[in-house]
Design a protein around this motif. Sequence first.
Motif, PDB file in Angstrom:
ATOM      1  N   THR A 168       2.909   4.466  -0.739  1.00 29.75           N
ATOM      2  CA  THR A 168       2.960   5.422  -1.848  1.00 29.75           C
ATOM      3  C   THR A 168       4.211   6.287  -1.681  1.00 29.75           C
ATOM      4  O   THR A 168       4.875   6.255  -0.635  1.00 29.75           O
ATOM      5  N   ASP A 169       4.518   7.085  -2.690  1.00 29.32           N
ATOM      6  CA  ASP A 169       5.647   8.006  -2.575  1.00 29.32           C
ATOM      7  C   ASP A 169       5.406   9.004  -1.440  1.00 29.32           C
ATOM      8  O   ASP A 169       6.351   9.427  -0.781  1.00 29.32           O
ATOM      9  N   GLU A 170       4.144   9.378  -1.197  1.00 30.07           N
ATOM     10  CA  GLU A 170       3.837  10.272  -0.073  1.00 30.07           C
ATOM     11  C   GLU A 170       4.202   9.603   1.253  1.00 30.07           C
ATOM     12  O   GLU A 170       4.730  10.258   2.156  1.00 30.07           O
ATOM     13  N   GLU A 212       0.810  -1.224   0.000  1.00 33.61           N
ATOM     14  CA  GLU A 212       0.000   0.000   0.000  1.00 33.61           C
ATOM     15  C   GLU A 212       0.841   1.271   0.000  1.00 33.61           C
ATOM     16  O   GLU A 212       0.311   2.364  -0.189  1.00 33.61           O
TER      17      GLU A 212
END
Length: 110
Positions: free
Chosen positions: A66-68, A64
Motif C-alpha cells: 500500500t502507499d503506507e 499487498e
Amino acid sequence: MTNYPEKTCSIERLVTIPEDVQKVLEGKKWATRRNGVYAYPGEIMTLEGKDFNIDKLYVQTLGELTDEDAKSEGHDTVEEYKQTMLSIHDKMPWLPQMKVWVHEYSPVQK
C-alpha cells in the motif's frame, strides 16, 4: 511468526544505499523489504554510529503493498517505490505474487 528461516545475508547489508541510510537517520524510512532474511527481531543495526532495533520481520507480497508501506520505505507511493526498486534491480520482475521479507526497525532509546 517466530519460526524464521536461516538468514540469507547479514544485518550489515540491510540498508546500504547512502540515500536510504540518510532516510533512516532522519526517521523517513523505518522498513526494508528484501527477498531474504537479513536480520531477526531483537537484533541491532548500526548506521553511522546510531543503533536501530529490528522490531518486526514478516512476509508480504508485492501485490499487498500500500502507499503506507511505500512511506515506511521512504517513498510517497507504491508506484514511486516500485520504480526505484526496478531502477536498482534492473532484471527483477515486479510480480504481485512475489514474496518479500519486511524488516521493520526503530531507533534504540538510550
